[in-house]
Scaffold this motif. Structure first.
Motif, PDB file in Angstrom:
ATOM      1  N   VAL A  68      73.650  35.476  58.142  1.00 27.28           N
ATOM      2  CA  VAL A  68      74.890  36.232  57.920  1.00 27.28           C
ATOM      3  C   VAL A  68      74.924  36.992  56.609  1.00 27.28           C
ATOM      4  N   ASN A  69      74.053  36.668  55.661  1.00 32.98           N
ATOM      5  CA  ASN A  69      74.130  37.342  54.364  1.00 32.98           C
ATOM      6  C   ASN A  69      72.964  38.299  54.103  1.00 32.98           C
ATOM      7  N   ILE A  70      72.402  38.898  55.145  1.00 33.04           N
ATOM      8  CA  ILE A  70      71.390  39.940  54.975  1.00 33.04           C
ATOM      9  C   ILE A  70      72.126  41.231  54.611  1.00 33.04           C
ATOM     10  N   LYS A  71      71.756  41.814  53.518  1.00 33.48           N
ATOM     11  CA  LYS A  71      72.432  43.026  53.042  1.00 33.48           C
ATOM     12  C   LYS A  71      71.822  44.280  53.674  1.00 33.48           C
ATOM     13  N   GLN A  72      72.683  45.260  53.941  1.00 33.25           N
ATOM     14  CA  GLN A  72      72.207  46.559  54.410  1.00 33.25           C
ATOM     15  C   GLN A  72      71.529  47.290  53.264  1.00 33.25           C
ATOM     16  N   ARG A  73      70.602  48.181  53.626  1.00 33.88           N
ATOM     17  CA  ARG A  73      69.902  48.967  52.610  1.00 33.88           C
ATOM     18  C   ARG A  73      70.077  50.443  52.902  1.00 33.88           C
ATOM     19  N   ASP A  74      70.147  51.224  51.847  1.00 37.56           N
ATOM     20  CA  ASP A  74      70.200  52.673  51.975  1.00 37.56           C
ATOM     21  C   ASP A  74      68.835  53.142  52.456  1.00 37.56           C
ATOM     22  N   PRO A  75      68.754  53.883  53.593  1.00 36.25           N
ATOM     23  CA  PRO A  75      67.452  54.286  54.121  1.00 36.25           C
ATOM     24  C   PRO A  75      66.690  55.248  53.220  1.00 36.25           C
ATOM     25  N   VAL A  76      67.383  55.974  52.374  1.00 36.16           N
ATOM     26  CA  VAL A  76      66.718  56.954  51.501  1.00 36.16           C
ATOM     27  C   VAL A  76      66.207  56.296  50.227  1.00 36.16           C
ATOM     28  N   THR A  77      67.099  55.597  49.534  1.00 36.84           N
ATOM     29  CA  THR A  77      66.722  55.015  48.238  1.00 36.84           C
ATOM     30  C   THR A  77      66.193  53.593  48.348  1.00 36.84           C
ATOM     31  N   GLY A  78      66.549  52.883  49.401  1.00 37.05           N
ATOM     32  CA  GLY A  78      66.139  51.487  49.549  1.00 37.05           C
ATOM     33  C   GLY A  78      67.006  50.518  48.778  1.00 37.05           C
ATOM     34  N   ALA A  79      68.074  51.016  48.156  1.00 35.17           N
ATOM     35  CA  ALA A  79      68.970  50.153  47.377  1.00 35.17           C
ATOM     36  C   ALA A  79      69.865  49.344  48.313  1.00 35.17           C
ATOM     37  N   GLU A  80      70.193  48.127  47.872  1.00 37.26           N
ATOM     38  CA  GLU A  80      71.077  47.267  48.659  1.00 37.26           C
ATOM     39  C   GLU A  80      72.485  47.823  48.673  1.00 37.26           C
ATOM     40  N   ALA A  81      73.104  47.789  49.851  1.00 40.06           N
ATOM     41  CA  ALA A  81      74.496  48.219  49.984  1.00 40.06           C
ATOM     42  C   ALA A  81      75.401  46.996  49.878  1.00 40.06           C
ATOM     43  N   ASN A  82      76.694  47.228  49.874  1.00 39.44           N
ATOM     44  CA  ASN A  82      77.674  46.150  49.773  1.00 39.44           C
ATOM     45  C   ASN A  82      77.853  45.394  51.084  1.00 39.44           C
ATOM     46  N   GLN A  83      77.610  46.046  52.211  1.00 39.15           N
ATOM     47  CA  GLN A  83      77.893  45.452  53.514  1.00 39.15           C
ATOM     48  C   GLN A  83      76.717  44.614  54.011  1.00 39.15           C
ATOM     49  N   ASN A  84      77.060  43.629  54.844  1.00 34.19           N
ATOM     50  CA  ASN A  84      76.033  42.799  55.467  1.00 34.19           C
ATOM     51  C   ASN A  84      75.597  43.410  56.792  1.00 34.19           C
ATOM     52  N   VAL A  85      74.403  43.063  57.223  1.00 31.77           N
ATOM     53  CA  VAL A  85      73.882  43.511  58.510  1.00 31.77           C
ATOM     54  C   VAL A  85      74.515  42.638  59.595  1.00 31.77           C
ATOM     55  N   SER A  86      74.996  43.237  60.667  1.00 35.82           N
ATOM     56  CA  SER A  86      75.567  42.467  61.771  1.00 35.82           C
ATOM     57  C   SER A  86      74.444  41.926  62.646  1.00 35.82           C
ATOM     58  N   SER A  87      74.744  40.875  63.408  1.00 34.00           N
ATOM     59  CA  SER A  87      73.727  40.310  64.299  1.00 34.00           C
ATOM     60  C   SER A  87      73.330  41.323  65.366  1.00 34.00           C
ATOM     61  N   LYS A  88      74.268  42.140  65.809  1.00 37.99           N
ATOM     62  CA  LYS A  88      73.955  43.182  66.793  1.00 37.99           C
ATOM     63  C   LYS A  88      72.920  44.153  66.242  1.00 37.99           C
ATOM     64  N   ASP A  89      73.117  44.598  64.998  1.00 37.87           N
ATOM     65  CA  ASP A  89      72.168  45.522  64.386  1.00 37.87           C
ATOM     66  C   ASP A  89      70.815  44.862  64.153  1.00 37.87           C
ATOM     67  N   PHE A  90      70.821  43.598  63.742  1.00 41.52           N
ATOM     68  CA  PHE A  90      69.566  42.895  63.465  1.00 41.52           C
ATOM     69  C   PHE A  90      68.722  42.773  64.734  1.00 41.52           C
ATOM     70  N   TYR A  91      69.350  42.313  65.831  1.00 43.78           N
ATOM     71  CA  TYR A  91      68.582  42.117  67.059  1.00 43.78           C
ATOM     72  C   TYR A  91      68.259  43.443  67.745  1.00 43.78           C
ATOM     73  N   SER A  92      69.081  44.454  67.547  1.00 52.18           N
ATOM     74  CA  SER A  92      68.742  45.790  68.061  1.00 52.18           C
ATOM     75  C   SER A  92      67.478  46.287  67.383  1.00 52.18           C
ATOM     76  N   ARG A  93      67.365  46.037  66.098  1.00 50.78           N
ATOM     77  CA  ARG A  93      66.163  46.443  65.364  1.00 50.78           C
ATOM     78  C   ARG A  93      64.949  45.638  65.834  1.00 50.78           C
ATOM     79  N   CYS A  94      65.139  44.343  66.107  1.00 50.26           N
ATOM     80  CA  CYS A  94      64.022  43.517  66.588  1.00 50.26           C
ATOM     81  C   CYS A  94      63.490  44.011  67.932  1.00 50.26           C
TER      82      CYS A  94
END
Length: 198
Positions: free
Chosen positions: A86-112
């Protein structure tokens, strides 16, 4: 949770034998391409895996822990990769910097499960195991959404819903009202969502 007394045992699988007293077509091969998951009981409760350690202690791994995905699917996570947490942080695709929001399980498994041109997705090669993994992770995602709705009723202003106010105003039986969780119309399949299409 069964513990074998010794390591001198053999597992024999007779795939063509139907157990006595069950429906004759219970173990038939599927005839349709649909896969389903059935959730029963308290759908907002956390699911857990129980592992017996070498010292005979039991360790409970909840479905929100990063190690929950690997034990049931050792073929998919054969390198011991971490699953969703639950605490995986989103990253900016351009800079790679961590964002404030967490990755949702839907987004995580969609990527998998994403098909990429640059490399092969090993999960999609497992056929029925891939289907089982997708259904299991979908149920995990839905349980997470239902837990969020249950524990954030105040944020969602559930007490402002008109039907609940009417039930209390009309002196309805409080046992019938109970501690109900009101699903918003954004939750697909909820009564409010279905009413929007009537």
């Amino acid at each position: 949770m069964h513990k074998l007394e010794s390591d001198n045992h053999a597992i024999v699988i007779n795939p063509h034998r139907t157990p006595a007293g069950v429906h004759i077509r219970r173990f038939n091969a599927p005839v349709v391409n649909d896969v389903a998951g059935i959730m029963f009981g308290d759908r907002t409760a956390t699911r857990q895996i129980v592992i017996r350690r070498i010292n005979n202690d039991l360790q409970f791994i909840s479905d929100t822990h990063r190690l929950y995905d690997a034990p049931p699917y050792p073929l998919i996570f054969w390198k011991g990769q971490d699953g969703y947490c639950v605490n995986i942080k989103q990253r900016d695709p351009v800079t790679g910097a961590e964002a404030n929001q967490n990755v949702s399980s839907k987004d995580f498994y969609s990527r998998c499960l994403m098909i990429r041109r640059s490399r092969d997705n090993i999960i999609l090669r497992f056929r029925e195991l891939c289907q089982q993994f997708m259904v299991d992770m979908y149920v995990k995602k839905e349980s997470e959404r239902l837990r969020y709705l249950r524990h954030n009723q105040q944020k969602l202003l559930a007490e402002k819903y008109i039907h609940l106010r009417d039930a209390i105003a009309n002196n309805a039986d409080t046992a019938e009202i109970g501690n109900s969780v009101i699903l918003p119309s954004s939750y697909i399949g909820s009564p409010r969502h279905m009413q929007e299409y009537i």
